[in-house]
Design an enzyme around this catalytic site. Sequence first.
Site, PDB file in Angstrom:
ATOM      1  N   GLY A   8      29.173  48.082  39.171  1.00  0.00           N
ATOM      2  CA  GLY A   8      30.552  47.640  38.992  1.00  0.00           C
ATOM      3  C   GLY A   8      31.066  48.324  37.739  1.00  0.00           C
ATOM      4  O   GLY A   8      30.823  47.857  36.623  1.00  0.00           O
ATOM      5  N   GLY A  10      34.264  49.244  36.706  1.00  0.00           N
ATOM      6  CA  GLY A  10      35.710  49.226  36.473  1.00  0.00           C
ATOM      7  C   GLY A  10      35.959  49.331  34.976  1.00  0.00           C
ATOM      8  O   GLY A  10      35.309  50.119  34.274  1.00  0.00           O
ATOM      9  N   MET A  12      35.461  47.168  32.353  1.00  0.00           N
ATOM     10  CA  MET A  12      34.392  46.755  31.428  1.00  0.00           C
ATOM     11  C   MET A  12      33.110  47.532  31.684  1.00  0.00           C
ATOM     12  O   MET A  12      32.446  47.966  30.742  1.00  0.00           O
ATOM     13  CB  MET A  12      34.167  45.246  31.609  1.00  0.00           C
ATOM     14  CG  MET A  12      33.579  44.611  30.417  1.00  0.00           C
ATOM     15  SD  MET A  12      34.669  44.869  29.008  1.00  0.00           S
ATOM     16  CE  MET A  12      33.518  44.510  27.737  1.00  0.00           C
ATOM     17  N   ALA A 132      38.538  45.762  27.855  1.00  0.00           N
ATOM     18  CA  ALA A 132      38.762  47.117  28.354  1.00  0.00           C
ATOM     19  C   ALA A 132      39.826  47.074  29.430  1.00  0.00           C
ATOM     20  O   ALA A 132      40.042  46.033  30.060  1.00  0.00           O
ATOM     21  CB  ALA A 132      37.464  47.679  28.947  1.00  0.00           C
ATOM     22  N   LYS A 188      33.050  30.648  26.108  1.00  0.00           N
ATOM     23  CA  LYS A 188      34.032  31.648  26.571  1.00  0.00           C
ATOM     24  C   LYS A 188      34.631  31.215  27.912  1.00  0.00           C
ATOM     25  O   LYS A 188      35.836  31.385  28.146  1.00  0.00           O
ATOM     26  CB  LYS A 188      33.384  33.030  26.698  1.00  0.00           C
ATOM     27  CG  LYS A 188      34.427  34.078  27.051  1.00  0.00           C
ATOM     28  CD  LYS A 188      33.965  35.494  26.976  1.00  0.00           C
ATOM     29  CE  LYS A 188      35.150  36.434  27.196  1.00  0.00           C
ATOM     30  NZ  LYS A 188      34.762  37.740  27.713  1.00  0.00           N
ATOM     31  N   SER A 261      43.439  37.928  32.108  1.00  0.00           N
ATOM     32  CA  SER A 261      43.009  38.823  33.203  1.00  0.00           C
ATOM     33  C   SER A 261      43.331  38.238  34.582  1.00  0.00           C
ATOM     34  O   SER A 261      43.645  38.979  35.513  1.00  0.00           O
ATOM     35  CB  SER A 261      41.520  39.112  33.096  1.00  0.00           C
ATOM     36  OG  SER A 261      40.795  37.900  33.168  1.00  0.00           O
ATOM     37  N   GLU A 273      38.933  35.227  39.659  1.00  0.00           N
ATOM     38  CA  GLU A 273      37.586  34.671  39.424  1.00  0.00           C
ATOM     39  C   GLU A 273      37.634  33.142  39.257  1.00  0.00           C
ATOM     40  O   GLU A 273      36.726  32.566  38.668  1.00  0.00           O
ATOM     41  CB  GLU A 273      36.966  35.337  38.192  1.00  0.00           C
ATOM     42  CG  GLU A 273      36.658  36.818  38.387  1.00  0.00           C
ATOM     43  CD  GLU A 273      35.964  37.487  37.189  1.00  0.00           C
ATOM     44  OE1 GLU A 273      36.534  37.418  36.073  1.00  0.00           O
ATOM     45  OE2 GLU A 273      34.889  38.058  37.367  1.00  0.00           O
TER      46      GLU A 273
HETATM   47  P1  NAD Z   1      37.949  45.677  37.017  1.00  0.00           P
HETATM   48  O1  NAD Z   1      38.963  45.103  37.914  1.00  0.00           O
HETATM   49  O2  NAD Z   1      38.387  46.710  36.054  1.00  0.00           O
HETATM   50  O3  NAD Z   1      36.751  46.271  37.872  1.00  0.00           O
HETATM   51  C1  NAD Z   1      36.058  45.468  38.805  1.00  0.00           C
HETATM   52  C2  NAD Z   1      35.866  46.262  40.084  1.00  0.00           C
HETATM   53  O4  NAD Z   1      37.128  46.468  40.711  1.00  0.00           O
HETATM   54  C3  NAD Z   1      35.265  47.631  39.861  1.00  0.00           C
HETATM   55  O5  NAD Z   1      34.331  47.875  40.879  1.00  0.00           O
HETATM   56  C4  NAD Z   1      36.461  48.551  39.973  1.00  0.00           C
HETATM   57  O6  NAD Z   1      36.141  49.850  40.390  1.00  0.00           O
HETATM   58  C5  NAD Z   1      37.290  47.852  41.010  1.00  0.00           C
HETATM   59  N1  NAD Z   1      38.709  48.230  40.917  1.00  0.00           N
HETATM   60  C6  NAD Z   1      39.509  48.091  39.829  1.00  0.00           C
HETATM   61  N2  NAD Z   1      40.751  48.570  40.117  1.00  0.00           N
HETATM   62  C7  NAD Z   1      40.713  49.004  41.397  1.00  0.00           C
HETATM   63  C8  NAD Z   1      41.677  49.597  42.258  1.00  0.00           C
HETATM   64  N3  NAD Z   1      42.936  49.825  41.857  1.00  0.00           N
HETATM   65  N4  NAD Z   1      41.293  49.934  43.506  1.00  0.00           N
HETATM   66  C9  NAD Z   1      40.022  49.704  43.936  1.00  0.00           C
HETATM   67  N5  NAD Z   1      39.060  49.130  43.167  1.00  0.00           N
HETATM   68  C10 NAD Z   1      39.408  48.785  41.910  1.00  0.00           C
HETATM   69  O7  NAD Z   1      37.250  44.427  36.304  1.00  0.00           O
HETATM   70  P2  NAD Z   1      36.737  44.280  34.801  1.00  0.00           P
HETATM   71  O8  NAD Z   1      37.879  43.938  33.945  1.00  0.00           O
HETATM   72  O9  NAD Z   1      35.892  45.455  34.479  1.00  0.00           O
HETATM   73  O10 NAD Z   1      35.848  42.960  34.945  1.00  0.00           O
HETATM   74  C11 NAD Z   1      34.453  42.986  35.313  1.00  0.00           C
HETATM   75  C12 NAD Z   1      33.813  41.716  34.790  1.00  0.00           C
HETATM   76  O11 NAD Z   1      33.858  41.751  33.352  1.00  0.00           O
HETATM   77  C13 NAD Z   1      34.545  40.426  35.193  1.00  0.00           C
HETATM   78  O12 NAD Z   1      33.635  39.374  35.339  1.00  0.00           O
HETATM   79  C14 NAD Z   1      35.452  40.161  33.980  1.00  0.00           C
HETATM   80  O13 NAD Z   1      35.817  38.815  33.882  1.00  0.00           O
HETATM   81  C15 NAD Z   1      34.507  40.591  32.867  1.00  0.00           C
HETATM   82  N6  NAD Z   1      35.150  40.925  31.587  1.00  0.00           N
HETATM   83  C16 NAD Z   1      36.199  41.790  31.547  1.00  0.00           C
HETATM   84  C17 NAD Z   1      36.781  42.103  30.328  1.00  0.00           C
HETATM   85  C18 NAD Z   1      37.921  43.078  30.212  1.00  0.00           C
HETATM   86  O14 NAD Z   1      38.528  43.155  29.147  1.00  0.00           O
HETATM   87  N7  NAD Z   1      38.236  43.867  31.223  1.00  0.00           N
HETATM   88  C19 NAD Z   1      36.293  41.513  29.154  1.00  0.00           C
HETATM   89  C20 NAD Z   1      35.195  40.666  29.230  1.00  0.00           C
HETATM   90  C21 NAD Z   1      34.617  40.370  30.465  1.00  0.00           C
END
Ligand code: NAD
Length: 310
Positions: A8, A10, A12, A132, A188, A261, A273
Amino acid sequence: MYKIGIAGAGAMGGRIGVSIKEAGYDVTLIDNWEAHVKRINTDGMDIKTETDSYSVNIPAVLTKDVSTEFDLIIILTKAMHSEAMLQQLQEAGCIHQNTAIMSMMNGLGHEERLSQIVPLSQIYLAVTMWTAGLRGPGQLLLEGEGSIYLQSADGETDDHTHAILQILNDANLNAQISSNVFEAIWSKATLNSVLNPLCTILNKTIYEFGNYPASDEMVMPIIEEIVAVAKAKDIHLDSHALLKKVESAYPKEAQGLHYPSMHQDYSKGRLTEIDYLNGQIAAYGKTFNIPTPINAMLTHLVHQLESKLQ
Ligand code: NAD
């Protein structure tokens, strides 16, 4: 040297993966988003910080194509996709008897679900204050500072725990081994269980929500249910400290100008979530016979919103 997979990748997963790769480790990003994987492999991961723009070469692979055996897999899918991801990696032979599986996702109960697929002794839990964003496929936005607390899910400090700590700190990710990671995770998750659904339902920034004079009358009942459920799981939280933690996010110079988020996911037409936050609280409440009507209602309200997406 550890072979590391980021399951995964994305916002983060991208941040953590790129940081570890820049520290010289063998890291592979694993993701289902074809355009993202293609662009990372063609142009590298494009990064924008407060002061800089650059790109990092890092291999990325579609989940359906991965076959590498990893020593450490960091799970950073959205919570609802983590079990399918782990199952796929298991079936593809990516997990051996000593592979450490570390969840860094937000939310509760990951160790219970993931241990249906791999033994609990292989599972590690982390909570992160890094943030992120994604600007598009293969394009990260990395702002601010953060930290990570981690511990094995069974509470044992083993060789993996120290190795993971070393890897994260070589990557300047400011990690510490926690003596009670569940407290950090629940703390958190409480912040997220308050601000995520309320700002999503009300369509408000964190500052706008906190600016309502009686916001604490909305927040405290949610917290009190969470504290009661946590206690039944032998996790001891302080409701007043949690209220202060929520309030500290309100100022514009803290997180106030942001939508949480969940709001961002909902606005982009994506599922949230909620089942791993308030929904998990309500589910534990049922198990322990502890009333959680407010967390249950927030879960329903967000599901009602999500049902408009289909
Ligand atoms: P994200 O949405 O950026 O990514 C999650 C998944 O979705 C990845 O596989 C990504 O490739 C996919 N994705 C994202 N945009 C897409 C699109 N336009 N089309 C197709 N697929 C897409 O999620 P995240 O923010 O990285 O979160 C991952 C975990 O980390 C979650 O549990 C979140 O709560 C946690 N988290 C996130 C942050 C943050 O600031 N982003 C901070 C702390 C914890």
